[in-house]
Design an enzyme around this catalytic site. Structure first.
Site, PDB file in Angstrom:
ATOM      1  N   ASP A 115     -13.120   0.900  12.057  1.00 51.26           N
ATOM      2  CA  ASP A 115     -14.590   0.788  12.443  1.00 51.26           C
ATOM      3  C   ASP A 115     -14.716  -0.329  13.613  1.00 51.26           C
ATOM      4  OD1 ASP A 115     -17.459   0.381  12.265  1.00 51.26           O
ATOM      5  OD2 ASP A 115     -17.154  -1.378  11.181  1.00 51.26           O
ATOM      6  N   CYS A 172      15.489  -7.840 -18.928  1.00 54.69           N
ATOM      7  CA  CYS A 172      16.114  -6.716 -18.808  1.00 54.69           C
ATOM      8  C   CYS A 172      14.871  -5.858 -18.517  1.00 54.69           C
ATOM      9  CB  CYS A 172      17.010  -6.399 -19.821  1.00 54.69           C
ATOM     10  SG  CYS A 172      17.538  -4.410 -19.939  1.00 54.69           S
TER      11      CYS A 172
END
Length: 693
Positions: A391, A11
């Site tokens: 780049d 849970c």
């Protein structure tokens, strides 16, 4: 810090509550209960006995035999099988009780109680403990609801609630188990053993014992144990575990190989260059496993909201039980029943589950594609990017100069160029030599070599003095108006020039450029279709070269002549108008990668790329970037849908209290329906969709 595997952690909300309880212990402030990987991380000095008592309150425990993943997986499978058996038995008893009820009400009640006990005994034992400690979570709510239902004679509905809640828990655990197993299958790519060669003898050793400098033998079909270099042999290697690329890569002597990749057909003798824990694969697997547990802003909000959600629901339940009978003359029994149903609606499990399964699935899916995302927060961020800065060299281009244009005025042009550049290791010289080799020009020994800073080289070739270099070094006496014009035209095309000349004339000029990657234009088009509004190139190269590349691949903008600090400033400027990702090689662009909202490095598993960026494309190209963005956008959409479903179904159920139509089984079905939908929708991320690589 010590790390333990947990069993019985089914849970997500319970994991959060247990973590908060452990934080209250001495030395417990840094403790983590990791639901996604079912792990506990605590300070070495903490009292494990106290920790285990807290874990036990929610049915979890430290797995004693945690030396490998097998027992862990087995414990989950075993508990799920047991829960499944209990649910089946309870369901059979429930239907039997309904049949028996016609003859004997007492026997039916007994069967209902037994069915409820079998299906939810762990929940209700835990719920009773919580009641005495005034701790209100889902176990407490379900226990109150069941006791309340039985106290007013609703045996059938109370039992149905217990069975449906058991089914709900089973499905919740099953969903997370599927996501965990998907990740576990990814982590299994790590090899376990290696065939070590020592003093001419072969012996099998564990990969943990390998050290740099060791020599191993890898036979066809076996995994390469760690990063290394081929010492002997030739073969093709499947590097999918590292790069996500399915096509094999040919390997021969002196070529690098990655641990975890598979040798296809030949026998390879490999010199290990890194111990396994320092290898690319080990770092990748460690980062992927860690990535599952980083909380996104959405998850943090949900967890914060869940703290207040349950108390608010309890307050609403009390109001529903008390206000109508007191002030509207309602029936106490009816509204008490409605209040019990509201308590069941208060289960926050579906809400807490709305994000983690989708996040784990998204990280796993990307990792299979060779895309390393270092955390859920970066996965979520990737789907919100609207600007990508690239780049140029090595990213949009190959980083390997090639000769694209030639102006030849003399037959000695290639011979002189090749003779002078032959001994140089400069990238431009390599491009020149490649072209010289293509035309099979003869090469001569050179003498009297003299370097002209920033211009080129002067050397004696076969008895004559020649200059080889850029246009600045060409003797003025050799330049004609026609040659000046042609030089200007080549520069306007963005070429870097290599000229060959003597004092009397120019023998020829080569126009060199960095070759644009074949996939760059297609990738930029795809990104723009995915909603990336701005694709920008940041480069230190000169204006004309940048303009040429940007135009050819369809970028929306470019900035040329930038130094590293100027790239950083430009990224900062871009972030003012949206979410920005920076894509670079992870070394030269490190400052810009760190400055952007999201740093994306490409570099085929290089250490610097893995360490610098938030996301690493393990290939040496941009081909998988659109796929990563698609998956991220899909995960974000699914999380929003899950939250809407989890809250929407509960809201509908709560609204049913106004006309008094809410029943216990509708309440549990609304919660179970939300849990099932949230889980199934999240797991669809793992499904490979057509066109979505």
């Amino acid at each position: 810090m010590a790390e333990y595997k947990l069993q019985g952690l089914s849970c997500a909300n319970c994991a959060r509550e247990m973590e908060e309880e452990i934080h209250k212990l001495e030395h417990g402030e840094d403790a983590k209960v990791l639901y996604n990987t079912s792990k506990l991380i605590v300070n070495d000095e903490i009292s494990l006995a106290q920790v285990e008592r807290i874990l036990a309150t929610d049915g979890a425990a430290i797995q004693k035999d945690d030396h490998d993943g097998h027992d862990h997986a087995h414990s989950h499978a075993h508990s799920n099988r047991l829960l499944k058996l209990f649910i089946i038995v309870s369901a059979v008893l429930y239907f039997l009780a309904m049949f028996v009820g016609k003859a004997s009400e007492g026997a039916a009640i007994a069967l209902f109680i037994i069915a409820a006990a079998i299906s939810g005994y762990q929940t209700f034992i835990q719920g009773v403990k919580n009641l005495f400690r005034l701790k209100f979570n889902i176990d407490t709510l379900m226990t109150i609801a069941l006791i309340g239902a039985f106290s007013i004679g609703e045996w059938k509905e109370g039992t149905l609630v217990a069975i449906l809640f058991g089914i709900n828990e089973f499905l919740e655990g099953l969903g997370m188990e599927k996501a965990r197993n998907s990740m576990a299958s990814l982590l299994k790519v790590a090899p376990k053993e290696a065939l070590l060669i020592e003093a001419g003898r072969e012996r099998i050793v564990s990969i943990e014992s390998l050290r740099a400098g060791d020599t191993v033998l890898v036979k066809p079909g076996e995994k390469i144990p760690s990063d290394g270099v081929v010492l002997e042999g030739k073969s093709s290697v499947n590097e999918a575990a590292i790069t996500g690329e399915s096509l094999p890569v040919e390997k021969s002597i002196n070529q690098a190989v990655y641990g975890g990749s598979i040798n296809n057909e030949g026998i390879l003798k490999i010199t290990i260059t890194k111990s396994y824990e320092d290898s690319s694969l080990a770092k990748i697997l460690h980062l992927v496993e860690e990535a599952q547990e980083t909380k996104t802003p959405t998850e943090q909000f949900i967890n914060h909201f869940a703290k207040y959600y349950t108390p608010i629901i309890i307050l609403i339940a009390i109001i529903v039980m008390v206000i109508p009978p007191l002030f509207a003359g309602g029936d106490w029994g009816k509204w008490f029943y409605q209040g019990l149903a509201v308590l069941i609606v208060g289960c926050p499990c579906a809400l807490v589950l709305s994000s983690p399964i989708a996040i784990v699935s998204g990280i796993t899916r990307n990792a299979r594609n060779g895309i390393l995302i270092k955390g859920g927060v970066f996965l979520e961020q990737l789907g919100k990017i609207n600007t990508i800065a690239f780049d140029k060299t090595g990213t949009l281009t190959k980083g390997q100069p090639i000769v694209e244009a030639i102006k030849q005025y003399d037959e000695k042009f290639f011979t002189v160029a090749g003779s002078v550049e032959n001994a140089s290791s400069h990238p431009l010289a390599k491009a020149v030599m490649k072209k010289v080799e293509e035309v099979s020009a003869p090469i001569y020994e050179v003498s009297d070599v003299n370097t002209l800073s920033g211009k080129g080289i002067v050397a004696n070739v076969n008895g004559s003095i020649y200059f080889v270099g850029n246009e600045k070094g060409i003797p003025q006496s050799a330049l004609t108006e026609q040659i000046k014009q042609e030089i200007s035209e080549m520069k306007n095309h963005g070429y870097t020039l290599v000229a060959v000349a003597n004092e009397e004339k120019v023998l020829g000029i080569m126009g060199i450029s960095d070759e644009i990657r074949g996939e760059s234009k297609v990738i930029i088009d795809e990104l723009q279709q995915l909603g990336i509004k701005h694709t920008v190139m940041l480069t230190g190269d000169h204006e004309k070269t940048a303009e040429k590349v940007a135009k050819q691949i369809g970028l929306t903008n470019y900035f040329a002549g930038l130094l590293p600090d100027e790239k950083v400033a430009k990224v900062k400027e871009l972030t003012q108008s949206g979410k920005v990702a920076m894509v670079g090689d992870g070394i030269n662009d490190a400052p810009a990668l760190a400055t952007a909202d999201l740093g994306i490095a490409m570099g085929k598993g290089t250490d610097s790329a893995i360490e610098t960026a938030d996301i690493v494309l393990m290939q040496d190209h941009l081909g998988k970037l659109p796929s990563a963005i698609r998956i991220s956008k899909r995960v974000n959409r699914i999380i929003k849908l899950n939250i809407s479903l989890a809250l929407g179904l509960k809201l509908i159920a709560l609204l049913l209290t106004i006309p008094g139509w809410l029943t216990l089984w509708i309440a549990i079905l609304s919660d179970m329906g939300a849990t099932v939908l949230v889980t199934l929708i999240s797991l669809t991320v793992l499904i490979r969709q057509k066109h979505h690589a």
